[in-house]
Design a protein around this motif. Sequence first.
Motif, short mmCIF file in Angstrom:
data_model
loop_
_atom_site.label_atom_id
_atom_site.label_comp_id
_atom_site.label_asym_id
_atom_site.label_seq_id
_atom_site.Cartn_x
_atom_site.Cartn_y
_atom_site.Cartn_z
N PHE A 1 0.82 -1.21 0.00
CA PHE A 1 0.00 0.00 0.00
C PHE A 1 0.85 1.26 0.00
O PHE A 1 0.53 2.24 -0.65
N LEU A 2 1.98 1.20 0.70
CA LEU A 2 2.89 2.35 0.70
C LEU A 2 3.42 2.62 -0.71
O LEU A 2 3.46 3.75 -1.18
N ARG A 3 3.82 1.53 -1.37
CA ARG A 3 4.37 1.68 -2.72
C ARG A 3 3.32 2.23 -3.66
O ARG A 3 3.60 3.07 -4.52
N ARG A 4 2.11 1.73 -3.50
CA ARG A 4 1.03 2.18 -4.39
C ARG A 4 0.74 3.66 -4.16
O ARG A 4 0.55 4.40 -5.12
N SER A 5 0.73 4.07 -2.88
CA SER A 5 0.42 5.48 -2.61
C SER A 5 1.56 6.36 -3.10
O SER A 5 1.34 7.46 -3.59
N LYS A 6 2.78 5.85 -3.06
CA LYS A 6 3.92 6.62 -3.58
C LYS A 6 3.78 6.79 -5.08
O LYS A 6 4.02 7.86 -5.63
N LYS A 7 3.38 5.71 -5.76
CA LYS A 7 3.23 5.77 -7.22
C LYS A 7 2.11 6.73 -7.58
O LYS A 7 2.22 7.48 -8.54
N ALA A 8 1.01 6.70 -6.78
CA ALA A 8 -0.12 7.58 -7.07
C ALA A 8 0.27 9.03 -6.88
O ALA A 8 -0.13 9.91 -7.62
N LYS B 1 5.20 11.10 -12.37
CA LYS B 1 6.30 10.98 -13.35
C LYS B 1 6.86 9.57 -13.37
O LYS B 1 7.51 9.17 -14.31
N HIS B 2 6.66 8.88 -12.33
CA HIS B 2 7.23 7.53 -12.26
C HIS B 2 6.36 6.57 -13.05
O HIS B 2 5.54 5.86 -12.53
N HIS B 3 6.57 6.61 -14.36
CA HIS B 3 5.72 5.88 -15.29
C HIS B 3 6.51 4.77 -15.95
O HIS B 3 7.64 4.98 -16.35
#
Lengths: 262, 279
Positions: free
Chosen positions: A218-225, A229-231
Amino acid sequence: MDWGALHTILGGVNKHSTSIGKIWLTVLFIFRIMILVVAAERVWGDEQDDFICNTLQPGCKNVCYDHFFPISHIRLWALQLIFVSTPALLVAMHVAYRRHEKKRQFRKGDQKCEYKDIEEIRRQRFRIEGSLWWTYTSSIFFRLIFEAVFMYAFYFMYDGFRMPRLMKCSAWPCPNTVDCFVSRPTEKTVFTIFMIAVSSICILLNVAELCYLLTKFFLRRSKKAGNPKHHPNHENKEETKQNEMNELISDSCQNTVIGFSS
Amino acid sequence: MNWAGLYTVLSGVNRHSTAIGRIWLSVIFIFRIMVLVVAAESVWGDEKSAFTCNTQQPGCNSVCYDHFFPISHIRLWALQLILVTTPALLVAMHVAYQQHQEKKLLVLTGHADAKHMEEVKKHKMRISGSLWWTYVCSVVFRLLFEAVFMYIFYMLYPGYQMVRLVKCEAYPCPNTVDCFISRPTEKTVFTVFMLVTSSICIVLNMAELVYLVVRACARRGQHNSNPSSGKGSFYGHKLSSEYKQNEINQLLTEQDGSLKDMLRRNPGLQEKGDRCSAC
């Protein structure tokens, strides 16, 4: 093929586990398998020979033993340990499959492939993300289920985990009710409680690992959201590398990979 | 030579198996051989000493045990596991033969240095051509042995259940005598467990057979629609003498896909458009 061989097989899986997973594996091998082999097997070694019934009636002892001990503790523990350790092989198979794919890419001479040689692919440790995350989580889930099932089977068969000294048996061909005496009941109770306690510790470790993985996800997902730019289709390789490095630095988790050179 | 030795021998075969073959091997070693060694053997350990008959007639015990247990479960399972795992050695032998041929070819083309020889040993063979037939035969034999042993089990011990009591009237037992078996419930549990894993292995073998056949048909369909991916003469013009060329052509027609992959990776003989050896 014995416990040593299982240790060899599972040792390889250890590389791709989380820290909690490594602790779990150590607890499993030292406090459960090793105790089973060096101590518990001796305690239960004479379980049938020294199971004595107060009768001369041939066959009564056999029948009473079978009635009170449908499956011996030792065998139950052996089966439990085998079942509990094998989900880790799912992870090993997934890692082997990923390595195989990377080797294929490397052999094709794919430009996207960053490895210098096959040895590097073989040594590389994969991050637990993507499909590997799902495999890993499923393996922990299965471990938990197997542990719970065996604990329940134990409780169901041997009411309360305690080994009584005396059992009263009236199964045919025993004439009337016959007293049967179990060998080493106290020692068996001690080891049963020990194995149950360690089993509970392993269950707790598995639950902790599951929580840890979910939190990380969940942390990683929230960071990506929060960082659009991290595409994954980023065209600039250098920027992608830099983003990855930044993520690795800010991600203070223990299991990071040595994948990219600066 | 024990189960560990067998494990060492068969681990080598693992490399050249399909994914299903590897799963099958893991199931065999972990859920059958390991369970046999660490658990089942101790359950059947006292099967004769704790087999008690309600008589004091000397010899009656032995005769009745022999009558009801012609072959012990443990020995039957050990035989079954050995026979079921050994067809994989056919594949190992074939792979060794192919590797030997590749090494011979390397010597002929003058690439017999240590690096290339190592590569021959390390690279994974494609399951195609004659290796495919060997592999399929080994899977068929495995299936056959599993089925035969399941049937023998059923014939010797109908219903797979271990009874507590058997009634015996073989000489020298006077009349009919009650004989009691030790740990019948535990033995039934393990018999059922081994039966279930045996069935799982049969299903895996069938799945592998189907997979191999489907893949072969798919490959044949691709080959028919793309006739230029032929074998043999493409390499011919790169080599110096006709004699060498003939030898190589002959070896190539025997080697099929796997050698193409190896030569493709050789920097001296690059060939584009071929696929990697993924199984």
